[in-house]
Design a protein around this motif. Structure first.
Motif, PDB file in Angstrom:
ATOM      1  N   ILE A 155      -1.523   4.828  14.539  1.00 12.80           N
ATOM      2  CA  ILE A 155      -2.931   4.722  14.142  1.00 12.80           C
ATOM      3  C   ILE A 155      -3.210   5.686  13.003  1.00 12.80           C
ATOM      4  CG2 ILE A 155      -5.320   4.954  14.899  1.00 12.80           C
ATOM      5  CD1 ILE A 155      -4.216   4.456  17.753  1.00 12.80           C
ATOM      6  N   GLY A 156      -2.620   6.894  13.107  1.00 17.90           N
ATOM      7  CA  GLY A 156      -2.792   7.878  12.042  1.00 17.90           C
ATOM      8  C   GLY A 156      -2.300   7.344  10.708  1.00 17.90           C
ATOM      9  N   GLU A 157      -1.150   6.649  10.743  1.00 14.94           N
ATOM     10  CA  GLU A 157      -0.603   6.114   9.494  1.00 14.94           C
ATOM     11  C   GLU A 157      -1.532   5.075   8.882  1.00 14.94           C
ATOM     12  OE1 GLU A 157       3.506   4.804   9.701  1.00 14.94           O
ATOM     13  OE2 GLU A 157       3.912   6.391  11.148  1.00 14.94           O
ATOM     14  N   VAL A 158      -2.174   4.272   9.749  1.00 14.78           N
ATOM     15  CA  VAL A 158      -3.075   3.240   9.230  1.00 14.78           C
ATOM     16  C   VAL A 158      -4.417   3.842   8.820  1.00 14.78           C
ATOM     17  CG1 VAL A 158      -4.373   1.163   9.814  1.00 14.78           C
ATOM     18  CG2 VAL A 158      -1.992   1.383  10.503  1.00 14.78           C
ATOM     19  N   ALA A 159      -4.973   4.705   9.725  1.00 14.21           N
ATOM     20  CA  ALA A 159      -6.319   5.203   9.480  1.00 14.21           C
ATOM     21  C   ALA A 159      -6.347   6.276   8.396  1.00 14.21           C
ATOM     22  CB  ALA A 159      -6.920   5.744  10.774  1.00 14.21           C
ATOM     23  N   LYS A 162      -3.629   5.159   5.191  1.00 16.43           N
ATOM     24  CA  LYS A 162      -4.016   3.855   4.634  1.00 16.43           C
ATOM     25  C   LYS A 162      -2.836   2.903   4.456  1.00 16.43           C
ATOM     26  CE  LYS A 162      -8.252   5.302   4.161  1.00 16.43           C
ATOM     27  NZ  LYS A 162      -9.042   5.082   5.352  1.00 16.43           N
ATOM     28  N   LYS A 163      -1.909   2.954   5.404  1.00 15.06           N
ATOM     29  CA  LYS A 163      -0.788   2.009   5.328  1.00 15.06           C
ATOM     30  C   LYS A 163      -1.191   0.669   5.914  1.00 15.06           C
ATOM     31  CE  LYS A 163       3.088   5.216   5.467  1.00 15.06           C
ATOM     32  NZ  LYS A 163       4.166   5.680   6.327  1.00 15.06           N
ATOM     33  N   ASP A 164      -0.485  -0.364   5.555  1.00 14.07           N
ATOM     34  CA  ASP A 164      -0.769  -1.701   6.070  1.00 14.07           C
ATOM     35  C   ASP A 164      -0.311  -1.801   7.528  1.00 14.07           C
ATOM     36  OD1 ASP A 164      -1.490  -4.359   6.039  1.00 14.07           O
ATOM     37  OD2 ASP A 164       0.554  -5.000   5.550  1.00 14.07           O
ATOM     38  N   PRO A 165      -1.197  -2.253   8.429  1.00 10.95           N
ATOM     39  CA  PRO A 165      -0.828  -2.331   9.843  1.00 10.95           C
ATOM     40  C   PRO A 165       0.453  -3.141  10.067  1.00 10.95           C
ATOM     41  CG  PRO A 165      -3.156  -2.819   9.578  1.00 10.95           C
ATOM     42  CD  PRO A 165      -2.595  -2.652   8.201  1.00 10.95           C
ATOM     43  N   ALA A 166       0.655  -4.197   9.282  1.00 13.79           N
ATOM     44  CA  ALA A 166       1.857  -5.021   9.459  1.00 13.79           C
ATOM     45  C   ALA A 166       3.118  -4.209   9.135  1.00 13.79           C
ATOM     46  CB  ALA A 166       1.780  -6.260   8.576  1.00 13.79           C
ATOM     47  N   ASP A 167       3.050  -3.374   8.089  1.00 14.65           N
ATOM     48  CA  ASP A 167       4.200  -2.547   7.726  1.00 14.65           C
ATOM     49  C   ASP A 167       4.467  -1.490   8.789  1.00 14.65           C
ATOM     50  OD1 ASP A 167       4.370  -3.999   5.421  1.00 14.65           O
ATOM     51  OD2 ASP A 167       3.307  -2.532   4.182  1.00 14.65           O
ATOM     52  N   VAL A 168       3.386  -0.887   9.285  1.00 15.70           N
ATOM     53  CA  VAL A 168       3.532   0.127  10.326  1.00 15.70           C
ATOM     54  C   VAL A 168       4.173  -0.504  11.555  1.00 15.70           C
ATOM     55  CG1 VAL A 168       2.274   1.699  11.846  1.00 15.70           C
ATOM     56  CG2 VAL A 168       1.582   1.472   9.465  1.00 15.70           C
ATOM     57  N   ALA A 169       3.730  -1.723  11.887  1.00 16.48           N
ATOM     58  CA  ALA A 169       4.284  -2.426  13.049  1.00 16.48           C
ATOM     59  C   ALA A 169       5.771  -2.689  12.854  1.00 16.48           C
ATOM     60  CB  ALA A 169       3.530  -3.739  13.262  1.00 16.48           C
ATOM     61  N   LYS A 170       6.135  -3.157  11.660  1.00 14.25           N
ATOM     62  CA  LYS A 170       7.552  -3.443  11.383  1.00 14.25           C
ATOM     63  C   LYS A 170       8.381  -2.169  11.473  1.00 14.25           C
ATOM     64  CE  LYS A 170       6.843  -7.354   8.341  1.00 14.25           C
ATOM     65  NZ  LYS A 170       6.534  -7.615   6.933  1.00 14.25           N
ATOM     66  N   ALA A 195      -8.570  -7.494  18.246  1.00 13.81           N
ATOM     67  CA  ALA A 195      -9.930  -7.004  18.022  1.00 13.81           C
ATOM     68  C   ALA A 195      -9.965  -6.277  16.679  1.00 13.81           C
ATOM     69  CB  ALA A 195     -10.341  -6.072  19.156  1.00 13.81           C
ATOM     70  N   ASN A 196     -11.155  -5.825  16.282  1.00  9.73           N
ATOM     71  CA  ASN A 196     -11.264  -5.269  14.933  1.00  9.73           C
ATOM     72  C   ASN A 196     -11.208  -3.752  14.893  1.00  9.73           C
ATOM     73  OD1 ASN A 196     -13.645  -5.098  16.254  1.00  9.73           O
ATOM     74  ND2 ASN A 196     -14.937  -5.680  14.532  1.00  9.73           N
ATOM     75  N   PHE A 197     -10.172  -3.158  15.498  1.00 10.94           N
ATOM     76  CA  PHE A 197      -9.915  -1.735  15.248  1.00 10.94           C
ATOM     77  C   PHE A 197      -8.413  -1.545  15.070  1.00 10.94           C
ATOM     78  CE2 PHE A 197      -8.713  -0.837  19.649  1.00 10.94           C
ATOM     79  CZ  PHE A 197      -9.422  -1.802  20.346  1.00 10.94           C
ATOM     80  N   PRO A 198      -8.025  -0.526  14.264  1.00 15.01           N
ATOM     81  CA  PRO A 198      -6.638  -0.410  13.803  1.00 15.01           C
ATOM     82  C   PRO A 198      -5.600  -0.536  14.905  1.00 15.01           C
ATOM     83  CG  PRO A 198      -7.992   1.266  12.764  1.00 15.01           C
ATOM     84  CD  PRO A 198      -8.879   0.541  13.728  1.00 15.01           C
ATOM     85  N   LEU A 203      -0.970  -3.390  17.313  1.00 19.44           N
ATOM     86  CA  LEU A 203      -0.300  -3.972  18.482  1.00 19.44           C
ATOM     87  C   LEU A 203      -0.073  -5.463  18.290  1.00 19.44           C
ATOM     88  CD1 LEU A 203      -2.196  -2.064  21.300  1.00 19.44           C
ATOM     89  CD2 LEU A 203       0.261  -1.936  20.836  1.00 19.44           C
ATOM     90  N   ALA A 204      -1.108  -6.158  17.797  1.00 13.80           N
ATOM     91  CA  ALA A 204      -0.962  -7.604  17.579  1.00 13.80           C
ATOM     92  C   ALA A 204       0.149  -7.872  16.572  1.00 13.80           C
ATOM     93  CB  ALA A 204      -2.285  -8.192  17.091  1.00 13.80           C
ATOM     94  N   ASN A 205       0.232  -7.021  15.552  1.00 11.02           N
ATOM     95  CA  ASN A 205       1.284  -7.174  14.551  1.00 11.02           C
ATOM     96  C   ASN A 205       2.672  -6.948  15.147  1.00 11.02           C
ATOM     97  OD1 ASN A 205       0.456  -7.905  11.833  1.00 11.02           O
ATOM     98  ND2 ASN A 205      -0.860  -6.099  11.943  1.00 11.02           N
ATOM     99  N   ILE A 206       2.762  -5.952  16.015  1.00 13.59           N
ATOM    100  CA  ILE A 206       4.057  -5.683  16.661  1.00 13.59           C
ATOM    101  C   ILE A 206       4.508  -6.911  17.457  1.00 13.59           C
ATOM    102  CG2 ILE A 206       5.183  -4.341  18.496  1.00 13.59           C
ATOM    103  CD1 ILE A 206       3.647  -1.911  17.545  1.00 13.59           C
ATOM    104  N   TYR A 207       3.581  -7.456  18.281  1.00 16.12           N
ATOM    105  CA  TYR A 207       3.923  -8.637  19.068  1.00 16.12           C
ATOM    106  C   TYR A 207       4.319  -9.795  18.156  1.00 16.12           C
ATOM    107  CZ  TYR A 207       1.521  -6.311  23.004  1.00 16.12           C
ATOM    108  OH  TYR A 207       1.142  -5.436  23.981  1.00 16.12           O
TER     109      TYR A 207
END
Lengths: 313, 260
Positions: A155-159, A162-170, A195-198, A203-207
């Motif tokens: 979450i820290g990386e995204v929030a 400002k990294k892309d959640p999809a990249d963080v998930a990967k 839902a609409n929070f990082p 998590l959705a991206n990881i799945y």
């Protein structure tokens, strides 16, 4: 004409004065708490539902005898809450344990020895007809590796970074060697929502990424708003997979749920879910509520646990 | 109430008639308190908007200068209110420390003023501009000065349009002031916002009904004010007993005397 103008002006002024009286009387109700406990002098900030939720204000009162002086609705563990605490608009807030803002601002989480807050382990909710053994295996593999700290870091990386959640998930999948390609989810097509929070988006991206690597055909509908919007979609089958939190989804389905420990909440959830939905394994990772104060407030009153708030101040 | 379950009107009536919901406690603000706060937010915004846009609109209409300002003001209507509010909160709120809610009140008022200015400004301008040139020339011909023409001839003639602009601004502001609750403030939006979050749908619907009732009440008050301030010569209510127009009255009298 002139007398009428004056009459109208007079009416308008009286109205204005009367109404402004109303306004000021409502805003002056902030001070004066009863009892003289530390909490009674405090303003608590949190989301609207925290005021009525069983483990919210009523729970704090029942389990710890803590009654706050006033409640200000901020947001659900978001920037408004953090800002209000930081700037002293409120003294104690409801934040989530994975929130990177807690460490960043030196906030103090008050311990919850009586387990007032229900367990909020991360759990994927899946449509039953899409939960093939292969899909279950992939998702449960992820669940076994998710930790609260790891989640906070992402979450820290995204929030903050400002990294892309999809990249963080990967990145997380690679670090945990869960990015292996295969065919265990081949032939299954799933629509993944969040839902609409990082955190939920990550998590959705990881799945989604893990299932994609295993051959599933994936569509994503990320950043859907509130549970009122996405849960019906999940129930009707226009969404197939959603990262959820055991405690919240349980109280959403069953308003009178009382379970608090991770095992009890999970057991109650599997019973409460409608027949077409299934909860896979719950992760160790939790994103539960916590009563949070600033370091200065904690030092001033010697606060360690929520119970300390009920002491005389 | 289960999500998606049938909602009985009785639940809403029950919520609204519960005396506990009207009273404020130190911990919780009731309907009366939130109504007061809501009216207060609206009044601040409307007074500021009126002070800015009424003189400006009259001046633009009177002089015919800077009409582009009206266009700009109308373009402002296209701004997404919630977006501007959140942006302003992000900029302004961190400058305030301590118990004050000024960091949230100021952005809210700015947003509401932005919403109220265009209808008042453009209607004041259109009202003055649409005064018949013959009337204006007659006034100048009688030796009136510019300001006299504006205040004694153009303003009374423009009053119906000015009122309609102010009334639509009032309605918009009352309805939109609910977003104050989005940024921690009170007001009737509190019930809508909290009702949704707490899955207390009777509360949510009651909040909406209260906003609608307030808007109707305010419009009624303004309609009354309009009736007593706008000259009868303009509204056509003069000589109502005899007919819709004084000339009709004269005709009627003549007709009556002829038949007698």
């Amino acid at each position: 004409m002139k007398t009428k103008l004056i009459a109208v002006a007079a009416i308008a002024t009286t109205l204005t004065m009367g109404l402004s009286g109303c306004g000021s009387s409502s805003s002056s109700s902030s001070s004066s708490g009863s009892g003289g406990t530390i909490a009674s002098k405090m303003i608590f900030g949190g989301p609207p539902e925290f005021k009525t939720r069983v483990d919210g204000i009523p729970g704090l009162e029942k389990n710890y005898g803590v009654t706050f002086g006033k409640y200000t609705v901020t947001d659900t563990g978001g920037p408004v809450t953090v800002n209000a605490l930081k700037r002293g608009q409120v003294d104690a807030v409801d934040l989530f344990t994975t929130d990177p803002a807690i460490a960043a601002n030196d906030f103090v989480i008050l311990e919850d020895p009586k387990a007032n807050f229900a367990a909020q382990n991360i759990v994927p909710i899946v449509s039953k007809d899409k939960a093939t053994p292969g899909v279950r295996q992939v998702l449960n593999g992820i669940q076994s590796k998710l930790t609260t700290d790891g989640l906070g870091k992402m979450i820290g990386e995204v929030a903050n970074a400002k990294k892309d959640p999809a990249d963080v998930a990967k990145g997380w999948l690679t670090d945990n060697s869960l990015d292996t390609t295969g065919s265990s989810a081949k032939g299954v097509s799933l629509t993944v929502g969040s839902a609409n929070f990082p955190e939920n988006v990550i998590l959705a991206n990881i799945y989604a990424e893990a299932l994609k690597a295993q051959g599933a055909s994936i569509q994503t509908k990320l950043n859907i708003g509130s549970r009122e919007k996405y849960y019906p979609a999940l129930e009707k089958g226009s969404l197939d997979l959603f990262p959820e939190y055991t405690g919240t989804i349980l109280t959403y389905i069953d308003k009178n749920a009382t379970a608090t420990s991770p095992a009890d909440v999970y057991a109650a959830l599997t019973k409460a879910l409608p027949a077409n939905l299934v909860a896979l394994d719950q992760a160790d990772a939790q994103d539960s509520d916590a009563v949070v104060v600033t370091k200065a407030t904690a030092a001033k009153y010697g606060l360690k646990t929520i119970a300390d708030l009920a002491k005389k101040g | 109430m289960a999500p998606g379950g049938a909602l009985v009107i009785g639940d809403v009536v029950g919520w609204l008639t519960d005396p506990a919901h009207w009273q404020s406690t130190p911990f919780d603000t009731g309907i009366l308190g939130q109504l007061g706060a809501h009216v207060w937010f609206c009044l601040i915004a409307l007074v500021i908007a009126l002070v800015i846009s009424l003189p400006l609109g009259l001046w633009i209409g009177h002089t015919g200068k800077a009409t582009w300002l009206v266009t700009v003001a109308n373009a402002v209507r296209a701004l997404p209110t919630v977006g501007v509010l959140v942006l302003l909160v992000v900029i302004i709120a961190p400058n305030f420390y301590g118990r004050t809610n000024a960091g949230y009140l100021i952005p809210t008022e700015i947003v509401l003023v932005l919403l109220a200015v265009p209808p008042i400004l453009s209607n004041a301008y259109a009202g003055v501009q649409n005064v018949s040139p013959a009337v204006r020339d007659a006034a100048f011909g009688m030796g009136m000065t510019g300001p006299q023409v504006l205040l004694r001839v153009e303003l009374p003639n423009a009053l119906p349009l000015i009122f309609s602009g102010f009334r639509s601004a009032t309605l918009q502001v009352i309805a939109t002031a609910t977003i104050a609750s989005y940024v921690t403030l009170g007001g009737l939006g509190r019930f809508i916002y909290d009702g949704l979050a707490q899955q207390d749908y009777p509360q949510m619907i009651s909040g909406g009904l209260l906003v609608a009732a307030l808007a109707l009440a305010a419009d009624l008050l303004l309609a009354l004010a309009q009736r007593y301030t706008v000259s009868r010569g303009i509204t056509g209510r003069a000589g109502r007993q005899a007919g819709s127009d004084s000339r009709v009255a004269v005709l009627n009298e003549e007709l009556a005397s002829e038949t007698a």
